[in-house]
Design a protein around this motif. Sequence first.
Motif, PDB file in Angstrom:
ATOM      1  N   LYS A   1      12.998  -0.823 -10.073  1.00  0.00           N
ATOM      2  CA  LYS A   1      12.492   0.554 -10.008  1.00  0.00           C
ATOM      3  C   LYS A   1      11.816   0.825  -8.671  1.00  0.00           C
TER       4      LYS A   1
ATOM      5  N   GLU B   1      12.710   3.386  -4.946  1.00  0.00           N
ATOM      6  CA  GLU B   1      11.810   4.377  -4.379  1.00  0.00           C
ATOM      7  C   GLU B   1      11.237   3.979  -3.017  1.00  0.00           C
TER       8      GLU B   1
ATOM      9  N   LYS C   1       4.844   1.935  -3.860  1.00  0.00           N
ATOM     10  CA  LYS C   1       5.834   1.803  -4.938  1.00  0.00           C
ATOM     11  C   LYS C   1       5.668   0.475  -5.658  1.00  0.00           C
TER      12      LYS C   1
ATOM     13  N   TYR D   1       4.469   0.139  -9.902  1.00  0.00           N
ATOM     14  CA  TYR D   1       5.155  -0.622 -10.938  1.00  0.00           C
ATOM     15  C   TYR D   1       4.495  -1.976 -11.226  1.00  0.00           C
TER      16      TYR D   1
END
Length: 119
Positions: free
Chosen positions: A18, A22, A52, A56
């Motif tokens: 993920k 990004e 980023k 996460y």
Amino acid sequence: MNNLMSQEIKDLAGALAKAQGEFETAKKDASNPFFKSKYADFESIVEACRSKLAKYGLCFVQQTEFDGEKLILTTTLLHSSGQWICGKYPVLTQKNDPQGFGSAISYAKRYALAALLGV
């Protein structure tokens, strides 16, 4: 268990996938006059991904250690779940003095982080 990763990495792998989706592009804003080229320095690589990674639950640490006479840089990517992966990078110096080690460590940090994160 592999000594380069925790026993499980499912949560870390999902979070990294993920985050990578990004990441910004690392800006090539440093110059190498010897090769007349531009490159992304360590700060640019960190800037491209730090927010980023944090979003996460990921972070990284970089440590040096000696393995006999060889200096090794270990870059570890950690996830809030406790899962981790790491990579080892040999630090090769041109000169055996503080300036030589500092320069070689800076170079190793940049390449090792970029490789581990896929930047």
